[in-house]
Design an enzyme around this catalytic site. Structure first.
Site, mmCIF file in Angstrom:
data_model
loop_
_atom_site.group_PDB
_atom_site.id
_atom_site.type_symbol
_atom_site.label_atom_id
_atom_site.label_comp_id
_atom_site.label_asym_id
_atom_site.label_seq_id
_atom_site.Cartn_x
_atom_site.Cartn_y
_atom_site.Cartn_z
ATOM 1 N N HIS A 51 0.833 -1.192 0.000
ATOM 2 C CA HIS A 51 0.000 0.000 0.000
ATOM 3 C C HIS A 51 0.875 1.253 0.000
ATOM 4 C CE1 HIS A 51 -3.860 -2.139 1.640
ATOM 5 N NE2 HIS A 51 -3.406 -2.652 0.522
ATOM 6 N N GLU A 53 1.249 3.747 2.028
ATOM 7 C CA GLU A 53 1.973 4.064 3.252
ATOM 8 C C GLU A 53 3.268 3.262 3.361
ATOM 9 O OE1 GLU A 53 -2.478 3.763 4.409
ATOM 10 O OE2 GLU A 53 -1.130 3.047 2.825
ATOM 11 N N CYS A 79 -5.464 1.127 6.255
ATOM 12 C CA CYS A 79 -6.233 -0.077 6.581
ATOM 13 C C CYS A 79 -5.802 -0.647 7.929
ATOM 14 C CB CYS A 79 -6.056 -1.129 5.485
ATOM 15 S SG CYS A 79 -4.394 -1.805 5.368
ATOM 16 N N ALA A 156 -21.000 12.130 -26.863
ATOM 17 C CA ALA A 156 -20.612 13.298 -27.644
ATOM 18 C C ALA A 156 -21.838 13.747 -28.433
ATOM 19 C CB ALA A 156 -19.462 12.952 -28.588
ATOM 20 N N THR A 197 -23.438 -0.295 -31.989
ATOM 21 C CA THR A 197 -22.207 0.447 -32.280
ATOM 22 C C THR A 197 -21.204 -0.431 -33.020
ATOM 23 O OG1 THR A 197 -22.484 1.931 -30.387
ATOM 24 C CG2 THR A 197 -20.255 1.648 -31.230
ATOM 25 N N ASP A 201 -20.130 0.862 -36.604
ATOM 26 C CA ASP A 201 -18.801 1.489 -36.649
ATOM 27 C C ASP A 201 -17.648 0.495 -36.684
ATOM 28 O OD1 ASP A 201 -20.056 3.953 -36.530
ATOM 29 O OD2 ASP A 201 -19.878 4.103 -34.350
ATOM 30 N N GLU A 294 -19.126 3.798 -23.968
ATOM 31 C CA GLU A 294 -19.056 4.652 -25.151
ATOM 32 C C GLU A 294 -20.086 4.205 -26.183
ATOM 33 O OE1 GLU A 294 -15.279 6.038 -26.648
ATOM 34 O OE2 GLU A 294 -14.245 4.897 -25.088
#
Length: 368
Positions: A51, A53, A79, A156, A197, A201, A294
């Site tokens: 981790h 730390e 933790c 988009a 899609t 595409d 997407e």
């Protein structure tokens, strides 16, 4: 700006370096400092690795620094559980750290402040509730609290709310917006599109250029009822990418059998149409904790209507597509019950505009 804030921001910067590689663990960064002197830095690199730390403590030791009485700045509560790695609270106390500043509490219900309580038995602890630190664990907070991955929906759209002027055509955002989307892809465990899609595409859904990543990229295709062509580019094997996952309705196994040799087909439920909520549970069982969608209008609308979206990344381009053939951004879906939106980022990306917002019944900024 206070010295605590400076070092906590640095810890957040370090945490970002693990983005895309730490799942199912969160991104975490740490800095050990004495006054204005940095003694050690570290971040969590991947699940099973030390981790943040521990990395910071090791860096300080390697540099010959004595951390006794120093302050540890860490983005997430250390933790206090023995898992694949030892409890960080014990290592912090044994090292002689004199104070700890924590960016955010751990949302893991098995932790629930235990790390703070353990540390406060011996040393002062401050919990900052830092916005950046909270944003770092936004995806982890959703995944650890339930049985599904965190979902970002990228769309988009034109200024008048369409994704294309007519079926079978599409437009592209500018280079800065496309670069932003590539960063979104590299940060998520998986990228998701719908079968429509793929048929229209035929995308590869790759990250170009590839980013350094310890966890293989995962591509996912959601098929509502019928399979995609087995020769689809998204199904091609590519170095650095896991075999593509195809989400298929459990009642349509016969129709999808042909894809089993080129993809990992996950059959969901027992109906003839894909149950999205069950599909996301299946992805969670595959170890996927975050997904970037997407997909097109149909999938996007269904995800929002089902309440499965946690964040919207809405890219607006300065064009107008409105006509009788134009495709609406969310199709005909009723998304009135999708939840409230909290916009926390509005940014110009070249000629395009990014609006990023949290989605939920309570879209407050606190992630814990």
């Amino acid at each position: 700006m206070s010295i605590d804030r400076v070092y906590l921001r640095r810890a957040c910067e370090l945490a970002e370096r693990g983005r895309g590689s730490t799942a199912p663990n969160p991104c975490v960064g740490a800095v050990i400092a004495s006054g204005t002197l940095t003694l050690g830095e570290g971040y969590h690199r991947e699940a099973g690795a030390p981790h943040a730390e521990i990395e910071a403590l090791r860096a300080a030791a390697a540099a010959g620094h004595d951390v006794h009485g120093a302050t540890l700045y860490v983005t997430l509560e250390p933790c206090d559980l023995q898992g694949r790695t030892p409890a960080c609270t014990q290592a912090v106390l044994e090292a002689g750290i004199g104070r700890v500043v924590i960016g955010a509490l751990d949302p893991n219900p098995n932790m629930a402040g235990r790390g703070v309580e353990r540390l406060r038995e011996s040393i002062p602890v401050a919990v900052a509730g830092d916005p950046w630190a909270l944003a770092l664990i936004e995806d982890f907070s959703v995944w650890i609290a339930g049985t599904r991955p965190y979902l970002t929906l990228k769309m988009a759209v034109s200024l008048d709310g369409f994704v294309a002027a007519s079926p079978g055509t599409h437009w592209l955002t500018g280079e800065r917006a496309r670069a932003y989307v590539r960063e979104l892809r590299s940060a998520a465990d998986a990228v998701l599109v719908g079968a429509g899609t793929v048929r229209i595409d035929d995308p590869q859904l790759t990250v170009r250029p590839p980013r350094a990543r310890r966890r293989p990229y995962q591509r996912v295709v959601a098929c509502e009822a019928d399979p995609i062509p087995p020769q689809s580019r998204v199904l091609a094997r590519i170095d650095g990418y896991a075999p593509t996952i195809v989400l298929a309705p459990g009642g349509a196994r016969g129709r999808f059998a042909e894809l089993e040799s080129v993809a990992r087909v996950l059959y969901v439920g027992d109906g003839e149409r894909l149950a999205l909520a069950l599909a996301f549970k299946a992805l969670a069982r595959e170890g996927i904790s975050s997904v970037l969608c997407e997909g097109g209008p149909t999938l996007a609308g269904r995800l929002l209507a089902a309440g499965l979206v946690d964040r919207l990344a809405w890219l607006v381009t300065p064009q107008l597509f409105g006509n009788v053939h134009a495709l609406r951004a969310l199709g005909s879906a009723d998304v009135t019950g999708a939840g409230t939106l909290q916009v926390d980022c509005v940014e110009r990306l070249g000629d395009d505009l990014l609006v990023s917002a949290r989605v939920g019944k309570d879209a407050s900024c606190s992630a814990v």
